[in-house]
Design an enzyme around this catalytic site. Sequence first.
Site, PDB file in Angstrom:
ATOM      1  N   CYS A 173      20.981  46.409  46.064  1.00 22.10           N
ATOM      2  CA  CYS A 173      19.494  47.066  45.654  1.00 22.10           C
ATOM      3  C   CYS A 173      20.149  48.086  44.573  1.00 22.10           C
ATOM      4  O   CYS A 173      20.960  48.665  44.528  1.00 22.10           O
ATOM      5  CB  CYS A 173      19.198  48.151  47.084  1.00 22.10           C
ATOM      6  SG  CYS A 173      17.981  49.121  46.498  1.00 22.10           S
ATOM      7  N   HIS A 199      35.356  42.178  40.254  1.00 28.47           N
ATOM      8  CA  HIS A 199      34.063  42.571  39.472  1.00 28.47           C
ATOM      9  C   HIS A 199      32.864  42.027  39.913  1.00 28.47           C
ATOM     10  O   HIS A 199      31.895  42.004  39.471  1.00 28.47           O
ATOM     11  CB  HIS A 199      34.575  41.877  38.032  1.00 28.47           C
ATOM     12  CG  HIS A 199      35.568  42.399  37.094  1.00 28.47           C
ATOM     13  ND1 HIS A 199      35.960  41.706  36.054  1.00 28.47           N
ATOM     14  CD2 HIS A 199      36.018  43.545  37.178  1.00 28.47           C
ATOM     15  CE1 HIS A 199      36.633  42.380  35.687  1.00 28.47           C
ATOM     16  NE2 HIS A 199      36.972  43.557  36.119  1.00 28.47           N
ATOM     17  N   GLN A 221      38.963  38.559  38.796  1.00 35.32           N
ATOM     18  CA  GLN A 221      37.975  39.160  37.962  1.00 35.32           C
ATOM     19  C   GLN A 221      36.804  38.475  37.996  1.00 35.32           C
ATOM     20  O   GLN A 221      35.596  38.730  37.477  1.00 35.32           O
ATOM     21  CB  GLN A 221      38.304  39.334  36.501  1.00 35.32           C
ATOM     22  CG  GLN A 221      39.921  40.268  36.392  1.00 35.32           C
ATOM     23  CD  GLN A 221      40.257  40.121  34.954  1.00 35.32           C
ATOM     24  OE1 GLN A 221      39.844  40.746  34.207  1.00 35.32           O
ATOM     25  NE2 GLN A 221      41.164  39.067  34.714  1.00 35.32           N
ATOM     26  N   ASN A 222      36.973  37.208  38.315  1.00 38.41           N
ATOM     27  CA  ASN A 222      35.726  36.188  38.342  1.00 38.41           C
ATOM     28  C   ASN A 222      34.731  36.568  39.318  1.00 38.41           C
ATOM     29  O   ASN A 222      34.879  36.976  40.573  1.00 38.41           O
ATOM     30  CB  ASN A 222      36.269  34.795  38.609  1.00 38.41           C
ATOM     31  CG  ASN A 222      37.096  34.325  37.567  1.00 38.41           C
ATOM     32  OD1 ASN A 222      37.466  34.664  36.511  1.00 38.41           O
ATOM     33  ND2 ASN A 222      38.007  33.400  37.973  1.00 38.41           N
TER      34      ASN A 222
HETATM   35  P1  OAD Z   1      38.174  35.485  28.931  1.00 34.98           P
HETATM   36  O1  OAD Z   1      37.151  34.758  28.629  1.00 34.98           O
HETATM   37  O2  OAD Z   1      38.334  37.040  28.450  1.00 34.98           O
HETATM   38  O3  OAD Z   1      39.662  35.052  28.719  1.00 34.98           O
HETATM   39  C1  OAD Z   1      39.678  33.704  29.590  1.00 34.98           C
HETATM   40  C2  OAD Z   1      41.035  33.254  29.304  1.00 34.98           C
HETATM   41  O4  OAD Z   1      41.250  32.041  29.708  1.00 34.98           O
HETATM   42  C3  OAD Z   1      41.607  33.158  27.622  1.00 34.98           C
HETATM   43  O5  OAD Z   1      42.532  33.799  27.375  1.00 34.98           O
HETATM   44  C4  OAD Z   1      41.517  31.531  27.530  1.00 34.98           C
HETATM   45  O6  OAD Z   1      42.527  31.279  26.585  1.00 34.98           O
HETATM   46  C5  OAD Z   1      41.920  31.029  28.933  1.00 34.98           C
HETATM   47  N1  OAD Z   1      41.472  29.820  29.254  1.00 34.98           N
HETATM   48  C6  OAD Z   1      40.461  29.060  29.000  1.00 34.98           C
HETATM   49  N2  OAD Z   1      40.470  28.060  29.351  1.00 34.98           N
HETATM   50  C7  OAD Z   1      41.650  27.904  30.249  1.00 34.98           C
HETATM   51  C8  OAD Z   1      41.966  26.873  31.116  1.00 34.98           C
HETATM   52  N3  OAD Z   1      41.593  25.797  31.373  1.00 34.98           N
HETATM   53  N4  OAD Z   1      43.324  27.418  31.661  1.00 34.98           N
HETATM   54  C9  OAD Z   1      43.800  28.401  31.603  1.00 34.98           C
HETATM   55  N5  OAD Z   1      43.481  29.385  30.864  1.00 34.98           N
HETATM   56  C10 OAD Z   1      42.209  29.087  30.076  1.00 34.98           C
HETATM   57  O7  OAD Z   1      37.904  35.949  30.423  1.00 34.98           O
HETATM   58  P2  OAD Z   1      38.435  37.158  31.428  1.00 34.98           P
HETATM   59  O8  OAD Z   1      39.742  37.156  31.008  1.00 34.98           O
HETATM   60  O9  OAD Z   1      38.281  36.637  32.922  1.00 34.98           O
HETATM   61  O10 OAD Z   1      34.116  41.260  32.980  1.00 34.98           O
HETATM   62  O11 OAD Z   1      37.533  38.362  31.069  1.00 34.98           O
HETATM   63  C11 OAD Z   1      37.779  39.430  31.597  1.00 34.98           C
HETATM   64  C12 OAD Z   1      36.357  40.160  32.261  1.00 34.98           C
HETATM   65  O12 OAD Z   1      35.741  40.231  30.895  1.00 34.98           O
HETATM   66  C13 OAD Z   1      35.501  39.266  32.886  1.00 34.98           C
HETATM   67  O13 OAD Z   1      35.783  39.554  34.262  1.00 34.98           O
HETATM   68  C14 OAD Z   1      34.105  40.037  32.622  1.00 34.98           C
HETATM   69  C15 OAD Z   1      34.217  39.911  30.951  1.00 34.98           C
HETATM   70  O14 OAD Z   1      33.563  40.859  30.262  1.00 34.98           O
HETATM   71  C16 OAD Z   1      32.965  41.626  33.879  1.00 34.98           C
HETATM   72  O15 OAD Z   1      32.365  40.616  34.411  1.00 34.98           O
HETATM   73  C17 OAD Z   1      33.080  43.129  34.349  1.00 34.98           C
END
Ligand code: OAD
Length: 250
Positions: A127, A119, A101-102
């Site tokens: 564009c 994503h 998702q990153n």
């Molecule tokens: P989040 O910030 O929602 O979740 C990050 C997760 O990683 C949390 O559950 C933390 O507990 C965990 N975490 C933090 N540090 C960590 C570490 N060192 N090791 C392991 N886990 C750790 O991020 P995403 O789940 O990626 O959407 O969010 C999903 C989407 O929401 C993203 O892709 C973005 C955002 O809006 C778009 O860009 C469309």
Amino acid sequence: MNSPPELVEAVRAASHVVVMTGAGISAESGVPTFRDAQTGLWAQYDPEELATPGAFRRNPRLVWDWYSWRRELVSQAEPNPGHFALVQLAAHIPQLTLITQNVDGLHQRAGSQNVIELHGNILRAKCSADGRIITAWPETSETPPPCPECGAPLRPDVVWFGEALPMLALNQAARAAEQGDLFLSIGTSALVHPAASLAHIALQRGAVVAEINLEPTPLTAAATIAWHGPAGQLLPQLFRDAFPADAFPE
Ligand code: OAD
């Protein structure tokens, strides 16, 4: 802390491992996550003001500048041991599909191949008129810069709230989730769909689903295995425990 034995066994027995990563795997590279209290981007900024098509229409300069700030941050970050452990695992498993998702490109910089970017990628632009992908654009005083092909404003090549995910990437990810026998959900809050649905597809198909995350999420209860801690420590540990001979060559 040793890896859960059932996870080590599942990694060794797997013929197709599917990995889904979120912002947590890049946290130890210094890239902010989205929902961690205080430090997460959505704790400091309003996604509605920055990460939606409406926000870009209302204030393209603000949105472009915010993503330029994030792009600079990401460009200075380095992949961490968690990213590298996935590259090592891929070399020891018959098939590994990496879905992320990153948008930071750190998996690719660590050496992962064929990364499925659900994503998009902040290092690319597109564009705003015809969606053409632009990988380099002249630095101009204009922000957003004009598309080199047609002059319309460029926008980041990332998925905003309310937008569809890239169909090819989503289809590839869904197919992998249906085929894999081990699904690793790593560093994601498992809140944003359709990405968060993939683990459930794997569960329904009888795969082992393991969550490797700093803290519990809505997936934890349904997961076969939940191992909580920093991915930059747990993933290298998992590789060492699953493939000790290769982790410590004679
Ligand atoms: P989040 O910030 O929602 O979740 C990050 C997760 O990683 C949390 O559950 C933390 O507990 C965990 N975490 C933090 N540090 C960590 C570490 N060192 N090791 C392991 N886990 C750790 O991020 P995403 O789940 O990626 O959407 O969010 C999903 C989407 O929401 C993203 O892709 C973005 C955002 O809006 C778009 O860009 C469309």
